[in-house]
Design a protein around this motif. Structure first.
Motif, PDB file in Angstrom:
ATOM      1  N   SER A 161       0.842  -1.193   0.000  1.00 15.97           N
ATOM      2  CA  SER A 161       0.000   0.000   0.000  1.00 15.97           C
ATOM      3  C   SER A 161       0.880   1.247   0.000  1.00 15.97           C
ATOM      4  N   GLY A 162       0.591   2.175  -0.892  1.00 15.96           N
ATOM      5  CA  GLY A 162       1.390   3.384  -1.024  1.00 15.96           C
ATOM      6  C   GLY A 162       2.536   3.265  -2.007  1.00 15.96           C
ATOM      7  N   ILE A 163       2.593   2.163  -2.761  1.00 17.77           N
ATOM      8  CA  ILE A 163       3.680   1.977  -3.718  1.00 17.77           C
ATOM      9  C   ILE A 163       3.651   3.038  -4.809  1.00 17.77           C
ATOM     10  N   GLU A 164       2.469   3.607  -5.057  1.00 16.94           N
ATOM     11  CA  GLU A 164       2.371   4.646  -6.088  1.00 16.94           C
ATOM     12  C   GLU A 164       3.133   5.904  -5.695  1.00 16.94           C
ATOM     13  N   MET A 165       3.427   6.080  -4.402  1.00 19.70           N
ATOM     14  CA  MET A 165       4.213   7.234  -3.980  1.00 19.70           C
ATOM     15  C   MET A 165       5.677   7.089  -4.376  1.00 19.70           C
ATOM     16  N   VAL A 166       6.112   5.849  -4.583  1.00 18.98           N
ATOM     17  CA  VAL A 166       7.496   5.579  -4.962  1.00 18.98           C
ATOM     18  C   VAL A 166       7.616   5.330  -6.453  1.00 18.98           C
ATOM     19  N   ILE A 167       6.724   4.499  -6.987  1.00 20.18           N
ATOM     20  CA  ILE A 167       6.717   4.161  -8.417  1.00 20.18           C
ATOM     21  C   ILE A 167       5.338   4.501  -8.965  1.00 20.18           C
ATOM     22  N   PRO A 168       5.170   5.654  -9.569  1.00 16.48           N
ATOM     23  CA  PRO A 168       3.851   6.046 -10.086  1.00 16.48           C
ATOM     24  C   PRO A 168       3.332   5.023 -11.104  1.00 16.48           C
ATOM     25  N   GLY A 169       2.042   4.760 -11.015  1.00 12.38           N
ATOM     26  CA  GLY A 169       1.416   3.825 -11.932  1.00 12.38           C
ATOM     27  C   GLY A 169       1.169   2.452 -11.351  1.00 12.38           C
ATOM     28  N   LEU A 170       1.906   2.096 -10.306  1.00  9.53           N
ATOM     29  CA  LEU A 170       1.693   0.804  -9.658  1.00  9.53           C
ATOM     30  C   LEU A 170       0.592   0.908  -8.618  1.00  9.53           C
ATOM     31  N   SER A 171      -0.052  -0.225  -8.349  1.00 14.02           N
ATOM     32  CA  SER A 171      -1.141  -0.262  -7.373  1.00 14.02           C
ATOM     33  C   SER A 171      -0.845  -1.336  -6.335  1.00 14.02           C
ATOM     34  N   PRO A 172      -1.343  -1.179  -5.116  1.00 12.61           N
ATOM     35  CA  PRO A 172      -1.134  -2.210  -4.091  1.00 12.61           C
ATOM     36  C   PRO A 172      -1.869  -3.500  -4.434  1.00 12.61           C
ATOM     37  N   LEU A 173      -1.394  -4.598  -3.884  1.00  5.59           N
ATOM     38  CA  LEU A 173      -2.024  -5.895  -4.096  1.00  5.59           C
ATOM     39  C   LEU A 173      -3.118  -6.108  -3.063  1.00  5.59           C
ATOM     40  N   SER A 174      -4.297  -6.479  -3.527  1.00  2.00           N
ATOM     41  CA  SER A 174      -5.401  -6.810  -2.625  1.00  2.00           C
ATOM     42  C   SER A 174      -5.408  -8.322  -2.433  1.00  2.00           C
ATOM     43  N   VAL A 175      -4.802  -8.780  -1.346  1.00  6.34           N
ATOM     44  CA  VAL A 175      -4.595 -10.214  -1.131  1.00  6.34           C
ATOM     45  C   VAL A 175      -5.893 -10.927  -0.786  1.00  6.34           C
ATOM     46  N   PHE A 176      -6.700 -10.351   0.100  1.00  5.03           N
ATOM     47  CA  PHE A 176      -7.918 -11.002   0.571  1.00  5.03           C
ATOM     48  C   PHE A 176      -9.173 -10.470  -0.104  1.00  5.03           C
ATOM     49  N   GLY A 177      -9.005  -9.643  -1.129  1.00  2.00           N
ATOM     50  CA  GLY A 177     -10.171  -9.131  -1.847  1.00  2.00           C
ATOM     51  C   GLY A 177     -10.752  -7.885  -1.206  1.00  2.00           C
ATOM     52  N   ASP A 178     -11.667  -7.282  -1.929  1.00  3.93           N
ATOM     53  CA  ASP A 178     -12.271  -6.025  -1.461  1.00  3.93           C
ATOM     54  C   ASP A 178     -13.224  -6.219  -0.289  1.00  3.93           C
ATOM     55  N   ASP A 179     -13.670  -7.453  -0.032  1.00  3.24           N
ATOM     56  CA  ASP A 179     -14.623  -7.711   1.045  1.00  3.24           C
ATOM     57  C   ASP A 179     -13.949  -7.933   2.397  1.00  3.24           C
ATOM     58  N   TYR A 180     -12.627  -7.920   2.419  1.00  2.00           N
ATOM     59  CA  TYR A 180     -11.930  -8.162   3.685  1.00  2.00           C
ATOM     60  C   TYR A 180     -12.218  -7.007   4.653  1.00  2.00           C
ATOM     61  N   PRO A 181     -12.765  -7.287   5.838  1.00  2.10           N
ATOM     62  CA  PRO A 181     -13.159  -6.201   6.754  1.00  2.10           C
ATOM     63  C   PRO A 181     -11.973  -5.540   7.451  1.00  2.10           C
ATOM     64  N   GLY A 182     -10.840  -6.187   7.451  1.00  2.00           N
ATOM     65  CA  GLY A 182      -9.677  -5.635   8.140  1.00  2.00           C
ATOM     66  C   GLY A 182      -9.650  -6.027   9.607  1.00  2.00           C
ATOM     67  N   PHE A 183      -8.473  -6.028  10.163  1.00  2.00           N
ATOM     68  CA  PHE A 183      -8.279  -6.359  11.579  1.00  2.00           C
ATOM     69  C   PHE A 183      -7.499  -5.199  12.181  1.00  2.00           C
ATOM     70  N   LEU A 184      -8.211  -4.296  12.826  1.00  2.00           N
ATOM     71  CA  LEU A 184      -7.673  -2.994  13.190  1.00  2.00           C
ATOM     72  C   LEU A 184      -6.413  -3.084  14.034  1.00  2.00           C
ATOM     73  N   ILE A 185      -6.335  -4.078  14.910  1.00  2.00           N
ATOM     74  CA  ILE A 185      -5.180  -4.141  15.806  1.00  2.00           C
ATOM     75  C   ILE A 185      -3.879  -4.328  15.029  1.00  2.00           C
ATOM     76  N   GLY A 186      -3.993  -4.841  13.791  1.00  2.00           N
ATOM     77  CA  GLY A 186      -2.790  -5.057  12.988  1.00  2.00           C
ATOM     78  C   GLY A 186      -2.041  -3.770  12.674  1.00  2.00           C
ATOM     79  N   VAL A 187      -2.749  -2.677  12.508  1.00  2.00           N
ATOM     80  CA  VAL A 187      -2.105  -1.412  12.165  1.00  2.00           C
ATOM     81  C   VAL A 187      -2.019  -0.466  13.358  1.00  2.00           C
ATOM     82  N   LEU A 188      -2.478  -0.894  14.522  1.00  2.00           N
ATOM     83  CA  LEU A 188      -2.358  -0.094  15.738  1.00  2.00           C
ATOM     84  C   LEU A 188      -1.078  -0.465  16.485  1.00  2.00           C
ATOM     85  N   PRO A 189      -0.600   0.378  17.397  1.00  2.00           N
ATOM     86  CA  PRO A 189       0.644   0.083  18.120  1.00  2.00           C
ATOM     87  C   PRO A 189       0.692  -1.292  18.788  1.00  2.00           C
TER      88      PRO A 189
END
Length: 232
Positions: A161-189
């Protein structure tokens, strides 16, 4: 620097004395920016540049730096190099620069950089010191990449995620699909502590298994013959 020294520096930096898994240095940036692979690896590579050049500079000037003021001089060198990297990010990777924020200037206070300058570069030649800085930095980069990948994958189900900031034109990989609800603790401290703890535990397990698999070293002749057993 001979091949044996190069191998030792590479092995120490990448695994044996890995700054994050073994020495537990620089945990503030390790935990703070490892919310994604791109953020983590970008800061890691910036640290590699500062470590390599600062090690080279200190090793080249070590005979001219008075012992009593070595630490202020080391910090001055590291601060100058960090300023160059900070300005380069601002000029050429501005979007990423805004994301990383204060953590680029904080490379100056990173224990990893000053520790290697004091422990290695101040005592060795420029070539070996530069290799040591690169390898110690790359050990940090792969740890940050793995940690960022785990947290990003668990937290949002994507990679790079954010690879377009380094290499314009590229997109992040959606591994679990667009329906993945996310697990908030993963990105929290707390997610950073959990993920790093699991990596340290796995590292310790690998080291213990490797140590258990090594054959016992036979006694050398200098130790003398084994004592005879007492007669019954």
């Amino acid at each position: 620097m001979n091949l044996q020294t190069f191998r030792e520096n590479a092995w120490n930096g990448l695994w044996k004395q890995n700054t994050g898994l073994v020495q537990l240095l620089g945990l503030c940036p390790i935990l703070a920016v490892s919310t994604s692979v791109v953020n983590a690896v970008s800061l890691g590579l910036a640290t590699v540049v500062v470590m390599a050049v600062s090690n080279f500079a200190v090793a080249s000037l070590r005979n001219f730096i008075p012992y009593e003021i070595r630490i202020p001089v080391f910090i001055l060198i590291i601060a100058a190099l960090t300023t160059v990297v900070d300005l380069a990010f601002n000029a050429y990777l501005h979007d990423l620069y805004l994301v990383l924020g204060i953590f680029i200037p904080l490379i100056v206070t990173n224990c990893i950089v000053l520790a290697r300058v004091e422990a290695y570069a101040a005592k060795n030649d420029p070539v070996a010191s530069t290799v040591d800085g690169i390898m110690m930095g790359l050990g940090l980069v792969w740890l940050l990449g793995v940690l960022g990948g785990i947290r990003e994958l668990v937290g949002s189900g994507t990679l790079f995620s954010g690879i377009e900031m380094v290499i314009p034109g590229l997109s992040p990989l959606s591994v679990f699909g667009d329906d993945y609800p996310g697990f908030l603790i993963g990105v929290l401290p707390p997610g950073a502590f959990f993920a790093l703890g699991c990596l340290i535990a796995l590292s310790n397990r690998i080291r213990m298994r490797a140590a258990a698999g090594k054959p016992a070293r036979p006694a050398s002749d200098s130790e003398g013959p084994a004592p005879a057993s007492a007669a019954p």
